[in-house]
Structure formats: C-alpha cells, structure tokens
Motif scaffolding. Structure first.
Motif, PDB file in Angstrom:
ATOM      1  N   ILE A 135       0.915  -1.159   0.000  1.00 61.10           N
ATOM      2  CA  ILE A 135       0.000   0.000   0.000  1.00 61.10           C
ATOM      3  C   ILE A 135       0.945   1.198   0.000  1.00 61.10           C
ATOM      4  CG2 ILE A 135      -1.836   1.237   1.222  1.00 61.10           C
ATOM      5  CD1 ILE A 135      -2.596  -1.458   2.577  1.00 61.10           C
ATOM      6  N   PHE A 136       1.201   1.728  -1.186  1.00 60.58           N
ATOM      7  CA  PHE A 136       2.265   2.716  -1.347  1.00 60.58           C
ATOM      8  C   PHE A 136       1.702   4.136  -1.180  1.00 60.58           C
ATOM      9  CE2 PHE A 136       4.985   5.371  -4.172  1.00 60.58           C
ATOM     10  CZ  PHE A 136       6.097   5.350  -3.348  1.00 60.58           C
ATOM     11  N   CYS A 137       2.258   4.858  -0.192  1.00 64.93           N
ATOM     12  CA  CYS A 137       1.716   6.176   0.167  1.00 64.93           C
ATOM     13  C   CYS A 137       2.482   7.308  -0.509  1.00 64.93           C
ATOM     14  CB  CYS A 137       1.799   6.390   1.676  1.00 64.93           C
ATOM     15  SG  CYS A 137       0.968   5.119   2.636  1.00 64.93           S
ATOM     16  N   ILE A 138       1.731   8.261  -1.010  1.00 61.60           N
ATOM     17  CA  ILE A 138       2.322   9.463  -1.610  1.00 61.60           C
ATOM     18  C   ILE A 138       1.504  10.668  -1.139  1.00 61.60           C
ATOM     19  CG2 ILE A 138       3.175   8.233  -3.660  1.00 61.60           C
ATOM     20  CD1 ILE A 138       0.794   9.272  -5.207  1.00 61.60           C
ATOM     21  N   ILE A 155      -1.360  -1.177  -4.435  1.00 60.36           N
ATOM     22  CA  ILE A 155      -2.421  -0.235  -4.038  1.00 60.36           C
ATOM     23  C   ILE A 155      -1.728   1.097  -3.760  1.00 60.36           C
ATOM     24  CG2 ILE A 155      -4.134   0.293  -2.235  1.00 60.36           C
ATOM     25  CD1 ILE A 155      -4.266  -2.793  -1.716  1.00 60.36           C
ATOM     26  N   ILE A 156      -2.344   2.187  -4.198  1.00 62.20           N
ATOM     27  CA  ILE A 156      -1.767   3.514  -3.940  1.00 62.20           C
ATOM     28  C   ILE A 156      -2.629   4.211  -2.875  1.00 62.20           C
ATOM     29  CG2 ILE A 156      -1.204   5.773  -4.966  1.00 62.20           C
ATOM     30  CD1 ILE A 156       0.332   3.655  -6.430  1.00 62.20           C
ATOM     31  N   HIS A 170      -6.390  12.448  -7.229  1.00 60.49           N
ATOM     32  CA  HIS A 170      -6.561  11.028  -7.574  1.00 60.49           C
ATOM     33  C   HIS A 170      -6.627  10.845  -9.096  1.00 60.49           C
ATOM     34  CE1 HIS A 170      -7.686   8.811  -3.683  1.00 60.49           C
ATOM     35  NE2 HIS A 170      -7.214  10.002  -3.329  1.00 60.49           N
ATOM     36  N   ALA A 171      -7.391  11.716  -9.764  1.00 57.59           N
ATOM     37  CA  ALA A 171      -7.507  11.610 -11.233  1.00 57.59           C
ATOM     38  C   ALA A 171      -6.145  11.846 -11.876  1.00 57.59           C
ATOM     39  CB  ALA A 171      -8.526  12.621 -11.750  1.00 57.59           C
ATOM     40  N   TYR A 172      -5.397  12.789 -11.309  1.00 61.23           N
ATOM     41  CA  TYR A 172      -4.060  13.078 -11.845  1.00 61.23           C
ATOM     42  C   TYR A 172      -3.133  11.862 -11.660  1.00 61.23           C
ATOM     43  CZ  TYR A 172       0.498  15.160 -12.514  1.00 61.23           C
ATOM     44  OH  TYR A 172       1.773  15.416 -12.970  1.00 61.23           O
ATOM     45  N   ILE A 173      -3.212  11.247 -10.490  1.00 61.35           N
ATOM     46  CA  ILE A 173      -2.382  10.059 -10.213  1.00 61.35           C
ATOM     47  C   ILE A 173      -2.674   8.983 -11.265  1.00 61.35           C
ATOM     48  CG2 ILE A 173      -2.099   8.098  -8.585  1.00 61.35           C
ATOM     49  CD1 ILE A 173      -2.590  10.209  -6.313  1.00 61.35           C
TER      50      ILE A 173
END
Ligand code: PEP
Length: 250
Positions: A125-128, A164-165, A188-191
């Motif tokens: 679960i990669f956090c940014i 998972i982001i 989120h849309a940009y990601i």
C-alpha cells in the motif's frame, strides 16, 4: 472493476490487549459493511502474528506498517518482508509520510521496500502526498508525479497490477483537516493519468485510497468520487465503530 478498500493504520497505538479488543469489535461489526468492500487492518508488528489467523478467518486483511529495505542480515531492529510473509501477513504499508519525514525514507529506499514486498507476495500500500508548503506553492501534482515515477513506474506491468496507492496529503494527516472531496478527486484523477503514461489502461484497475483525517462524517462524499476507491484511515481506525462507519460509507 476496481477493488473498494478501507485500511486502518493503527500506527504506534494499542497495547496487545487493546489491540485484541479492537479486532474483536471490528470482526463483530464487519457484517454491516457491504461484501464488496475489503477491510484491512495494520496493527503494530508485535500484534501481527497472533492477529493473522482471527482476522483472516473473519475475512479481514492484515497489513504491516513497514518493512525493511534489505532482504536479511545485520540490520538490528528491522523486520523483513520474508518474515512478514512467513506469518501470513498479506499487505504492507510503504512510504507513509511519517516514515519519509521521521526516518529519512527516500524514494530510492521505498523502491527497494516495494520490490521486496512484492517478491514475498505482500501487497504494497504505497503512500504518496504533498506537504502543506508544497500545496501552498501549487506543487502537489509535481510532488506526487515524482513519488510515482521514482517508485511505481519502475515496476514491471505484472508487479504494478498488484499495488495499491494511497494519496495522503501530509497537511491532512492527523490534523482534523480533511481534503475536500474536490481537492482529493483532482489529485486522484491526476495520479491515474500519470500511471496511465507508463502502464496504460491497467491503471484503470488500480485502487487509489484517500488518507488524511477521513472519518465517518467525511467518508461518504470522498468515497463517492469517481477516482477514490477507499481510504487509509489513521485516527478513526482506532475505534471499531468509527472504522466500520467509514467502511460503510460506500
Ligand atoms: C494516516 O496516517 O495514514 C492517516 C490517514 O491518519 P489520520 O486518518 O489520523 O489523518
């Protein structure tokens, strides 16, 4: 098409007994959550071994909050991805802003962690997310793009399909200041657009969770956004009722 996921990050909270009561509460109330929502809890390392079986029996996923960036060896105090997999842990939070900020975890280190997690079949679960000063300077898109390109874009298509982001604006974490649903949806849309540049249509299947003071009051509007596929929940995951209420927001 995308998995709906609500994950609770307990951070450094709960003694063993407190944690046991918390998972009992979550398991008891789980039936009120829609069956297409995946629940995951990420307790401290000390609880993982004993919690894995009851959680999995109840259909709740179990996650670590971190893993080492080395496979094994002389790294006193560290816990490897292989160790976590050996006690049936399924997920691992990687790159939480508290790890980046307080433990100096760079994107290079995080790439090593993500690769090791994947090697041992843990789902990262990669956090940014951007800091307040970066948001105020209008740099949120630039920041998340770098975080994605230096880690996620380095993965193979097969590994990318497993990740998972979590988008967690740092200014919203533990501050009680939730991003508005419009602010969160925009990032989120940009990601997803950035992920599509590398992985094409596969990015339509990636679950992107929102994190940052998400609670039972704010979750319904956040989760109704087209690119928000659930939440990574800190404070509100420490009370079974609140965690279940957030998960019931879909
Ligand atoms: C987190 O730390 O991942 C988090 C989202 O915390 P909180 O919900 O407390 O802001």
């Amino acid at each position: 098409m995308r998995n709906k996921i609500v994950a609770g990050n307990w951070k450094m909270n709960t003694t063993y007994d407190e944690g046991e009561n918390l998972i009992k509460g979550i398991i008891e109330k789980k039936s009120t959550v829609k069956s297409d929502v995946t629940l995951i809890v990420a307790p401290p390392f000390t609880h993982l071994c004993c919690f894995a079986e009851p959680l999995q029996k109840a259909g709740v996923g179990i996650s670590a909050q971190n893993c080492a960036n080395h496979e094994k060896g002389a790294y006193t105090g560290e816990i490897s991805a292989a160790m976590l997999a050996s006690i049936d842990v399924q997920y691992c939070i990687i790159g939480h802003s508290e790890r980046r900020e307080y433990y100096g975890e760079t994107n290079d280190i995080l790439l090593e962690k993500v690769k090791l997690a994947l090697k041992y079949n843990l789902t990262p679960i990669f956090c940014i997310g951007e800091k307040l000063s970066e948001r105020e300077a209008g740099k949120q898109f630039e920041v998340v793009k770098t975080q994605l390109q230096t880690v996620v874009s380095q993965l193979s298509a097969v590994d990318f399909a497993k990740i998972i982001i979590a988008y967690e604006p740092v200014w919203a974490i533990g501050t009680g200041k939730t991003a508005t649903s419009a602010q969160a949806q925009e990032v989120h849309a940009y990601i997803r657009t950035v992920l599509k540049e590398t992985f094409g249509a596969a990015a339509d299947n990636t679950s992107i969770l929102y994190g940052g003071s998400c609670n039972p009051a704010t979750a319904p509007e956040l989760f109704s956004q087209p690119d928000i596929d659930g939440g990574l929940i800190g404070g509100a995951s420490l009370k079974a009722d609140d965690f279940i209420a957030v998960a019931s927001a879909f």
